[in-house]
Motif scaffolding. Sequence first.
Motif, PDB file in Angstrom:
ATOM      1  N   UNK A  21       0.843  -1.202   0.000  1.00 13.63           N
ATOM      2  CA  UNK A  21       0.000   0.000   0.000  1.00 13.63           C
ATOM      3  C   UNK A  21       0.880   1.256   0.000  1.00 13.63           C
ATOM      4  N   UNK A  22       1.932   1.255   0.808  1.00 13.82           N
ATOM      5  CA  UNK A  22       2.816   2.421   0.897  1.00 13.82           C
ATOM      6  C   UNK A  22       3.445   2.723  -0.466  1.00 13.82           C
ATOM      7  N   UNK A  23       3.775   1.682  -1.190  1.00 12.72           N
ATOM      8  CA  UNK A  23       4.370   1.866  -2.518  1.00 12.72           C
ATOM      9  C   UNK A  23       3.365   2.509  -3.484  1.00 12.72           C
ATOM     10  N   UNK A  24       2.113   2.018  -3.428  1.00 11.12           N
ATOM     11  CA  UNK A  24       1.055   2.583  -4.283  1.00 11.12           C
ATOM     12  C   UNK A  24       0.831   4.050  -3.921  1.00 11.12           C
ATOM     13  N   UNK A  25       0.795   4.338  -2.620  1.00 16.32           N
ATOM     14  CA  UNK A  25       0.454   5.687  -2.175  1.00 16.32           C
ATOM     15  C   UNK A  25       1.554   6.703  -2.472  1.00 16.32           C
ATOM     16  N   UNK A  26       2.765   6.197  -2.670  1.00 20.16           N
ATOM     17  CA  UNK A  26       3.872   7.104  -2.984  1.00 20.16           C
ATOM     18  C   UNK A  26       3.866   7.484  -4.462  1.00 20.16           C
ATOM     19  N   UNK A  27       3.184   6.682  -5.281  1.00 16.50           N
ATOM     20  CA  UNK A  27       3.173   6.946  -6.722  1.00 16.50           C
ATOM     21  C   UNK A  27       1.863   6.423  -7.321  1.00 16.50           C
ATOM     22  N   UNK A  28       0.741   7.079  -6.985  1.00 17.16           N
ATOM     23  CA  UNK A  28      -0.565   6.489  -7.308  1.00 17.16           C
ATOM     24  C   UNK A  28      -0.993   6.604  -8.772  1.00 17.16           C
ATOM     25  N   UNK A  29      -0.465   7.581  -9.529  1.00 12.46           N
ATOM     26  CA  UNK A  29      -0.980   7.761 -10.890  1.00 12.46           C
ATOM     27  C   UNK A  29      -2.463   8.079 -10.834  1.00 12.46           C
ATOM     28  N   UNK A  30      -3.224   7.636 -11.850  1.00  9.67           N
ATOM     29  CA  UNK A  30      -4.668   7.870 -11.795  1.00  9.67           C
ATOM     30  C   UNK A  30      -5.451   6.630 -12.223  1.00  9.67           C
ATOM     31  N   UNK A  31      -6.297   6.138 -11.320  1.00  8.79           N
ATOM     32  CA  UNK A  31      -7.328   5.175 -11.697  1.00  8.79           C
ATOM     33  C   UNK A  31      -6.895   3.749 -11.962  1.00  8.79           C
ATOM     34  N   UNK A  32      -5.713   3.366 -11.477  1.00  5.62           N
ATOM     35  CA  UNK A  32      -5.289   1.984 -11.747  1.00  5.62           C
ATOM     36  C   UNK A  32      -5.280   1.112 -10.497  1.00  5.62           C
ATOM     37  N   UNK A  33      -5.266   1.722  -9.313  1.00  9.45           N
ATOM     38  CA  UNK A  33      -5.232   0.927  -8.080  1.00  9.45           C
ATOM     39  C   UNK A  33      -6.459   1.265  -7.242  1.00  9.45           C
ATOM     40  N   UNK A  34      -6.985   0.262  -6.557  1.00 12.89           N
ATOM     41  CA  UNK A  34      -8.213   0.457  -5.805  1.00 12.89           C
ATOM     42  C   UNK A  34      -8.017   0.019  -4.356  1.00 12.89           C
ATOM     43  N   UNK A  35      -8.814   0.601  -3.484  1.00 12.38           N
ATOM     44  CA  UNK A  35      -8.657   0.336  -2.049  1.00 12.38           C
ATOM     45  C   UNK A  35      -9.224  -1.050  -1.711  1.00 12.38           C
ATOM     46  N   UNK A  36      -9.231  -1.404  -0.448  1.00 10.81           N
ATOM     47  CA  UNK A  36      -9.630  -2.757  -0.045  1.00 10.81           C
ATOM     48  C   UNK A  36     -11.145  -2.978  -0.009  1.00 10.81           C
ATOM     49  N   UNK A  37     -11.915  -1.884   0.028  1.00 10.47           N
ATOM     50  CA  UNK A  37     -13.370  -2.049   0.196  1.00 10.47           C
ATOM     51  C   UNK A  37     -14.155  -1.313  -0.883  1.00 10.47           C
ATOM     52  N   UNK A 133      -4.898   7.256   1.754  1.00 10.00           N
ATOM     53  CA  UNK A 133      -4.652   8.593   1.183  1.00 10.00           C
ATOM     54  C   UNK A 133      -3.219   8.654   0.657  1.00 10.00           C
ATOM     55  N   UNK A 134      -3.051   9.109  -0.593  1.00 10.88           N
ATOM     56  CA  UNK A 134      -1.696   9.188  -1.150  1.00 10.88           C
ATOM     57  C   UNK A 134      -0.788  10.089  -0.321  1.00 10.88           C
ATOM     58  N   UNK A 135       0.475   9.769  -0.371  1.00  7.82           N
ATOM     59  CA  UNK A 135       1.446  10.570   0.378  1.00  7.82           C
ATOM     60  C   UNK A 135       2.144  11.578  -0.537  1.00  7.82           C
ATOM     61  N   UNK A 136       1.878  11.509  -1.839  1.00  7.69           N
ATOM     62  CA  UNK A 136       2.523  12.454  -2.769  1.00  7.69           C
ATOM     63  C   UNK A 136       1.858  13.821  -2.705  1.00  7.69           C
ATOM     64  N   UNK A 137       2.615  14.828  -3.063  1.00  6.79           N
ATOM     65  CA  UNK A 137       2.135  16.206  -3.193  1.00  6.79           C
ATOM     66  C   UNK A 137       0.939  16.219  -4.166  1.00  6.79           C
ATOM     67  N   UNK A 138      -0.144  16.856  -3.769  1.00 11.00           N
ATOM     68  CA  UNK A 138      -1.307  16.962  -4.658  1.00 11.00           C
ATOM     69  C   UNK A 138      -2.159  15.706  -4.712  1.00 11.00           C
ATOM     70  N   UNK A 139      -1.845  14.720  -3.865  1.00  6.69           N
ATOM     71  CA  UNK A 139      -2.592  13.463  -3.903  1.00  6.69           C
ATOM     72  C   UNK A 139      -3.936  13.570  -3.191  1.00  6.69           C
ATOM     73  N   UNK A 140      -4.842  12.656  -3.522  1.00  7.41           N
ATOM     74  CA  UNK A 140      -6.163  12.616  -2.887  1.00  7.41           C
ATOM     75  C   UNK A 140      -6.735  11.214  -3.090  1.00  7.41           C
ATOM     76  N   UNK A 141      -7.857  10.976  -2.436  1.00  4.63           N
ATOM     77  CA  UNK A 141      -8.535   9.697  -2.626  1.00  4.63           C
ATOM     78  C   UNK A 141      -9.729   9.963  -3.553  1.00  4.63           C
TER      79      UNK A 141
END
Length: 362
Positions: A21-37, A133-141
């Motif tokens: 999860x930490x790896x995804x949140x550091x570099x989320x991109x857009x719309x390719x990874x989904x949360x657990x629920x 919640x992403x940890x990158x600048x400008x990130x959001x859920x």
Amino acid sequence: MSASLPFAHVPHPAPTAAAVRAEVLANPGFGTRFTDHMVSIDWSEDKGWHDAQVLPYGPIPLDPAASVLHYAQEIFEGLKAYRHPDGSMALFRPDANARRFNASARRLAMPELPEDLFVEAIRQLVRADKDWFPTVEGGSLYLRPFMIATEAFLGVRPAKQYKFLVIASPAGNYFKSGAPAVSIWVSDYTRAAPGGTGAAKCGGNYAASLVPTAEAFAQGHDQVLFLDAAEHKWIEELGGMNLFFVFADGSLITPPLTGTILPGITRDSLLTLAREEGLTVREERYSLDQWRADAASGQLVEVFACGTAAVVTPVGKVADRNGDFTIGSGGPGQLTGKLKARLTAIQRGEAPDSHGWVSVLD
Ligand code: PLP
Ligand code: COI
């Protein structure tokens, strides 16, 4: 209709490992990874809305004859949750998304969802997946509520069974290119005609935009722009964003809501913020020819696209079959930057919310 529907909770039996999860949140991109629920709520003629659940993210059972698979009875929304500096979580104008969702439902002959149930469903999911919640600048859920017709029936009429779902995806930048300004392609195709579904957020509109979008990508552009259906002259909107034009005298124009473009919530928020800045903003038709002429004369100094996914993105270059032209310096403009900063500071809880736009989760 009230939202007093109890939500059953089925926690994910094997949630994503913290390191993944930490790896995804550091570099989320857009719309390719989904949360657990995800959230699911069903609708039938006899029961209305029922069976509200927060359950593990995963495939949904669907009859091959389900109407959505044949006649595209589907609508969706897009909104973001932000982690504020004080650690709280907040949604931006979820009530506006709820209202637009129901406007789309009416146009697609689908049942409306009580606005407070729509918002509660989103809140339940954000709470369940609060560690996403992403940890990158400008990130959001990014939250994607949607509704599909699930009735197994091949006659062409509104279905009698539906499913409402919400999924969540950690989001960074919508545009992969990372360029300071995007380039857009003016399509010969039409997105929406008067009397059609242009103002509704239904999947069918996006299906029709895919060939023009692929054309734009193939020619090296980031987004497609649609003109009006009748005269093929007036600027409408991009495939997934509204447009604003900024003139040398500091005034702005955005195309009016005539029923063929999506009434963007970002568009509406920026209209309010720009007017508060004392700027003159007109919701007025603007033609491609005028745009080209104003860019050449220097009258037009900035153009930006806006939407939930794209936030506020400068447009640097425009092209169609007859050639291309550049706007201003081809890079981000000053007013674009100022409006973006005003909007994102409110969304991110870094500036006071004097409009009641920010909905904090308890
Ligand atoms: N126009 C289209 C076609 C869109 O898909 C979107 C995105 O939702 C927008 C405009 C911008 O709307 P909003 O600002 O509500 O995200
Ligand atoms: C959004 O901005 O939420 C949208 O739905 C647009 C889409 C291009 C991602």
